[in-house]
Design an enzyme around this catalytic site. Structure first.
Site, PDB file in Angstrom:
ATOM      1  N   ASP A  13     -52.266 -61.628 -63.659  1.00  0.00           N
ATOM      2  CA  ASP A  13     -51.492 -62.427 -62.696  1.00  0.00           C
ATOM      3  C   ASP A  13     -50.104 -61.842 -62.451  1.00  0.00           C
ATOM      4  O   ASP A  13     -49.169 -62.575 -62.141  1.00  0.00           O
ATOM      5  CB  ASP A  13     -51.350 -63.885 -63.186  1.00  0.00           C
ATOM      6  CG  ASP A  13     -52.677 -64.503 -63.573  1.00  0.00           C
ATOM      7  OD1 ASP A  13     -53.602 -64.437 -62.755  1.00  0.00           O
ATOM      8  OD2 ASP A  13     -52.783 -65.043 -64.684  1.00  0.00           O
ATOM      9  N   LYS A  16     -50.736 -57.786 -58.886  1.00  0.00           N
ATOM     10  CA  LYS A  16     -51.383 -56.500 -58.587  1.00  0.00           C
ATOM     11  C   LYS A  16     -51.904 -56.434 -57.160  1.00  0.00           C
ATOM     12  O   LYS A  16     -51.885 -55.371 -56.541  1.00  0.00           O
ATOM     13  CB  LYS A  16     -52.544 -56.260 -59.568  1.00  0.00           C
ATOM     14  CG  LYS A  16     -52.123 -56.030 -61.005  1.00  0.00           C
ATOM     15  CD  LYS A  16     -53.300 -55.691 -61.887  1.00  0.00           C
ATOM     16  CE  LYS A  16     -54.251 -56.860 -62.069  1.00  0.00           C
ATOM     17  NZ  LYS A  16     -53.637 -58.025 -62.712  1.00  0.00           N
ATOM     18  N   GLY A  40     -58.635 -62.667 -59.864  1.00  0.00           N
ATOM     19  CA  GLY A  40     -58.394 -62.866 -58.447  1.00  0.00           C
ATOM     20  C   GLY A  40     -57.122 -62.197 -57.978  1.00  0.00           C
ATOM     21  O   GLY A  40     -56.141 -62.132 -58.707  1.00  0.00           O
ATOM     22  N   HIS A  41     -57.154 -61.662 -56.760  1.00  0.00           N
ATOM     23  CA  HIS A  41     -55.980 -61.084 -56.131  1.00  0.00           C
ATOM     24  C   HIS A  41     -55.706 -61.827 -54.835  1.00  0.00           C
ATOM     25  O   HIS A  41     -56.617 -62.069 -54.044  1.00  0.00           O
ATOM     26  CB  HIS A  41     -56.200 -59.600 -55.810  1.00  0.00           C
ATOM     27  CG  HIS A  41     -56.258 -58.721 -57.015  1.00  0.00           C
ATOM     28  ND1 HIS A  41     -56.707 -57.419 -56.969  1.00  0.00           N
ATOM     29  CD2 HIS A  41     -55.905 -58.947 -58.287  1.00  0.00           C
ATOM     30  CE1 HIS A  41     -56.642 -56.885 -58.175  1.00  0.00           C
ATOM     31  NE2 HIS A  41     -56.168 -57.793 -58.988  1.00  0.00           N
ATOM     32  N   THR A 131     -63.646 -68.213 -67.825  1.00  0.00           N
ATOM     33  CA  THR A 131     -63.832 -68.875 -66.533  1.00  0.00           C
ATOM     34  C   THR A 131     -65.243 -69.416 -66.378  1.00  0.00           C
ATOM     35  O   THR A 131     -65.539 -70.091 -65.392  1.00  0.00           O
ATOM     36  CB  THR A 131     -63.551 -67.893 -65.379  1.00  0.00           C
ATOM     37  OG1 THR A 131     -64.445 -66.779 -65.492  1.00  0.00           O
ATOM     38  CG2 THR A 131     -62.115 -67.404 -65.425  1.00  0.00           C
ATOM     39  N   GLN A 225     -57.222 -58.144 -64.273  1.00  0.00           N
ATOM     40  CA  GLN A 225     -56.597 -58.758 -65.441  1.00  0.00           C
ATOM     41  C   GLN A 225     -55.379 -57.956 -65.917  1.00  0.00           C
ATOM     42  O   GLN A 225     -54.704 -57.337 -65.111  1.00  0.00           O
ATOM     43  CB  GLN A 225     -57.631 -58.952 -66.560  1.00  0.00           C
ATOM     44  CG  GLN A 225     -58.702 -59.946 -66.184  1.00  0.00           C
ATOM     45  CD  GLN A 225     -60.099 -59.375 -66.281  1.00  0.00           C
ATOM     46  OE1 GLN A 225     -60.311 -58.167 -66.341  1.00  0.00           O
ATOM     47  NE2 GLN A 225     -61.078 -60.241 -66.287  1.00  0.00           N
ATOM     48  N   THR A 240     -60.505 -60.459 -72.516  1.00  0.00           N
ATOM     49  CA  THR A 240     -61.662 -60.313 -71.639  1.00  0.00           C
ATOM     50  C   THR A 240     -62.691 -59.435 -72.330  1.00  0.00           C
ATOM     51  O   THR A 240     -62.490 -58.998 -73.462  1.00  0.00           O
ATOM     52  CB  THR A 240     -61.237 -59.745 -70.269  1.00  0.00           C
ATOM     53  OG1 THR A 240     -62.316 -59.910 -69.347  1.00  0.00           O
ATOM     54  CG2 THR A 240     -60.821 -58.288 -70.357  1.00  0.00           C
ATOM     55  N   THR A 301     -58.308 -67.590 -59.258  1.00  0.00           N
ATOM     56  CA  THR A 301     -59.733 -67.826 -59.460  1.00  0.00           C
ATOM     57  C   THR A 301     -60.019 -69.244 -59.932  1.00  0.00           C
ATOM     58  O   THR A 301     -60.904 -69.923 -59.413  1.00  0.00           O
ATOM     59  CB  THR A 301     -60.288 -66.822 -60.486  1.00  0.00           C
ATOM     60  OG1 THR A 301     -60.101 -65.504 -59.980  1.00  0.00           O
ATOM     61  CG2 THR A 301     -61.778 -67.058 -60.733  1.00  0.00           C
ATOM     62  N   THR A 302     -59.269 -69.709 -60.932  1.00  0.00           N
ATOM     63  CA  THR A 302     -59.583 -70.986 -61.578  1.00  0.00           C
ATOM     64  C   THR A 302     -58.742 -72.150 -61.088  1.00  0.00           C
ATOM     65  O   THR A 302     -59.131 -73.295 -61.241  1.00  0.00           O
ATOM     66  CB  THR A 302     -59.372 -70.870 -63.100  1.00  0.00           C
ATOM     67  OG1 THR A 302     -57.976 -70.594 -63.357  1.00  0.00           O
ATOM     68  CG2 THR A 302     -60.213 -69.745 -63.686  1.00  0.00           C
ATOM     69  N   GLY A 303     -57.565 -71.858 -60.536  1.00  0.00           N
ATOM     70  CA  GLY A 303     -56.651 -72.920 -60.175  1.00  0.00           C
ATOM     71  C   GLY A 303     -55.919 -73.507 -61.366  1.00  0.00           C
ATOM     72  O   GLY A 303     -55.130 -74.441 -61.238  1.00  0.00           O
ATOM     73  N   ARG A 306     -50.696 -71.858 -65.115  1.00  0.00           N
ATOM     74  CA  ARG A 306     -50.359 -70.790 -66.049  1.00  0.00           C
ATOM     75  C   ARG A 306     -49.248 -71.218 -66.998  1.00  0.00           C
ATOM     76  O   ARG A 306     -48.324 -71.933 -66.607  1.00  0.00           O
ATOM     77  CB  ARG A 306     -49.924 -69.535 -65.283  1.00  0.00           C
ATOM     78  CG  ARG A 306     -51.033 -68.947 -64.415  1.00  0.00           C
ATOM     79  CD  ARG A 306     -50.527 -67.761 -63.603  1.00  0.00           C
ATOM     80  NE  ARG A 306     -51.557 -67.313 -62.673  1.00  0.00           N
ATOM     81  CZ  ARG A 306     -51.344 -66.968 -61.412  1.00  0.00           C
ATOM     82  NH1 ARG A 306     -50.125 -67.028 -60.915  1.00  0.00           N
ATOM     83  NH2 ARG A 306     -52.348 -66.573 -60.649  1.00  0.00           N
ATOM     84  N   LEU A 333     -39.139 -60.869 -59.113  1.00  0.00           N
ATOM     85  CA  LEU A 333     -37.740 -60.945 -59.540  1.00  0.00           C
ATOM     86  C   LEU A 333     -37.058 -62.161 -58.940  1.00  0.00           C
ATOM     87  O   LEU A 333     -36.207 -62.795 -59.576  1.00  0.00           O
ATOM     88  CB  LEU A 333     -37.008 -59.663 -59.122  1.00  0.00           C
ATOM     89  CG  LEU A 333     -35.544 -59.563 -59.550  1.00  0.00           C
ATOM     90  CD1 LEU A 333     -35.443 -59.402 -61.061  1.00  0.00           C
ATOM     91  CD2 LEU A 333     -34.852 -58.396 -58.852  1.00  0.00           C
ATOM     92  N   THR A 415     -39.959 -58.425 -54.314  1.00  0.00           N
ATOM     93  CA  THR A 415     -39.080 -59.590 -54.248  1.00  0.00           C
ATOM     94  C   THR A 415     -39.652 -60.764 -53.458  1.00  0.00           C
ATOM     95  O   THR A 415     -38.934 -61.722 -53.176  1.00  0.00           O
ATOM     96  CB  THR A 415     -37.724 -59.183 -53.616  1.00  0.00           C
ATOM     97  OG1 THR A 415     -37.959 -58.612 -52.322  1.00  0.00           O
ATOM     98  CG2 THR A 415     -37.005 -58.164 -54.493  1.00  0.00           C
TER      99      THR A 415
END
Length: 431
Positions: A13, A16, A40-41, A131, A225, A240, A301-303, A306, A333, A415
């Site tokens: 997360d 990427k 997920g991206h 997941t 990941q 993972t 992915t999961t909602g 974090r 940042l 940014t």
């Protein structure tokens, strides 16, 4: 020519998707080399949001070849749904723009069922926080030499033999977990149906990529990941099921290690983690809440919400070493705007001793307490900054201190989620 590997240098997360999309403009080929659709991206391009899980981030860029390598475990049903969704957003995806390695192992419905049953059966404290999408069981079948792979879909006799071998293993497991036996005929029928959609994308990816290299094409290797979730070098067992570090890029698509010219580590300006496992700098206070709200910290992915904490320089220094990171992209940042004081973890205290790395043993990790260094914050906004001159002096000091502590230079600075809001220090694709 330069070929670049992009890896997350924390627990995933890190942003990427944006960076890979930003770099993909300079690449000819974007190759996904590990993981599954549990990662997920999120890409934001001209105000349009694309959410990708199985597809390489380069698919939204015209004129590029996107590749799913053999290091990935692939849910073919999910892939086809994702392709349909992205096509509805106006992106053309064809066998000329997307290739799937013939030796890629498939995630079958039985893998997800097993994944979820195990997690439900686990007692508190032993749950991994998966997941439930079957990633781990699919990798287990791969190393157990009982996978159904993409190439197997092309021959009915081979497909049946592969399914039978897998069921010899899975049916006893299912009985032990109280799951009904697999309907063999239904599974084979489902695989035959999806084969019609998937096989047109199948290709000898190792051959294609080596030919592209010889032709002087630029390859961007995309991981999923983060390195702290690596099966060997992550916070085991809360990791993972694949190798996430940069060395996997070569194995995961079928090129030699000499194909890697630059490793870009994606690093968030603070730290987050989804699911279970150690997190030395985690904040259960107003500062942690503020980081989560400002950073919109919910899994693509999961909602799932974090967990948030201060930047851990000791951990990032560790992952830069295991992945051979050449330079980092420091993201988000702007989320730190407005904090009066910022903290950076420079090491840990364990049983009275000071460590500059996180130990391997889980019980030792649990006993580590972070050693912090305070940095002055800034009140000005950094959101959308596109040059060093747009940054407050204290923000620049923070970035420079991060570089010193992780022993790795900043190559890019992000940014905002918009791809244009990026400060380029060093072009990873520069020859």
């Amino acid at each position: 020519m330069a070929n670049v590997v992009v890896v997350g240098a924390q627990w995933g997360d890190e942003g990427k998707g944006k960076i890979v999309d930003w770099l993909s403009e300079r690449a000819d080929v974007i190759a996904r080399f590990q993981g599954g659709h549990n990662a997920g991206h999120t890409l934001v391009i001209d105000g349009k949001v694309y959410k990708l899980h199985a597809l390489p981030s380069g698919v939204v860029r015209g004129g590029k070849l996107s590749v799913i390598g053999n290091g990935v475990v692939l849910d073919p049903w999910h892939l086809m749904k994702e392709i349909a969704t992205i096509r509805e957003q106006g992106v053309e995806i064809t066998p000329e723009t997307l290739m799937v390695a013939e030796n890629t192992p498939l995630i079958l419905p039985i893998h997800g069922e097993l994944d979820r049953a195990r997690e439900e059966a686990a007692s508190k404290g032993t749950k991994i926080g998966t997941t439930g999408r079957g990633i781990g069981p699919a990798y287990e079948d791969k190393v157990g030499r009982r996978s159904v792979r993409v190439a197997d879909l092309a021959d009915p006799a081979t497909l049946e033999a592969r399914v039978d071998r897998a069921l010899q293993h899975h049916d006893p497991l299912r009985r032990g977990l109280g799951i009904d036996p697999v309907d063999r005929e239904a599974l084979i029928a489902a695989l035959r149906d999806i084969a019609v959609e998937l096989l047109p994308f199948a290709a000898p990816v190792w051959k294609v990529l080596n030919e592209k290299r010889k032709a002087g094409k630029r390859i961007l290797f995309e991981g999923a990941q983060g390195a702290l979730l690596d099966i060997d070098f992550g916070t085991y067992p809360f990791v993972t099921s694949s190798n996430v570090i940069a060395g996997q890029a070569a194995t995961g698509v079928g090129v030699g290690p000499g194909a890697i010219d630059y490793v870009l580590g994606i690093v968030k300006a603070y730290t987050t983690r989804v699911g279970e496992g150690p997190f030395p700098t985690e904040l259960d206070d107003a500062d942690g809440q503020r980081l989560g709200e400002r950073g919109h910290e919910f899994g693509t992915t999961t909602g799932r919400k974090r967990r948030c904490g201060w930047f851990d320089a000791a951990l990032v220094r560790q992952t830069c070493a295991t992945s051979g990171v050449t330079g980092i992209s420091l993201t988000k940042l702007d989320v730190l705007d407005g904090f009066e004081t910022l903290k950076i973890c420079v090491g840990y205290e364990l049983d009275g001793a000071r460590l500059d790395y996180l130990p391997t043993a889980a019980d030792a990790q649990a006993r580590c307490t972070p050693i912090y260094e305070d940095m002055p914050g800034w009140s000005e906004s950094t959101e959308g900054a596109r040059s060093w001159n747009d940054l407050p002096a204290n923000a620049i000091k923070y970035v420079k201190r991060v570089e010193e502590l992780i022993e790795c230079p900043v190559a890019l600075l992000s940014t905002s989620p918009e791809r244009e809001d990026t400060i380029l220090v060093t072009d990873p694709f520069a020859d």
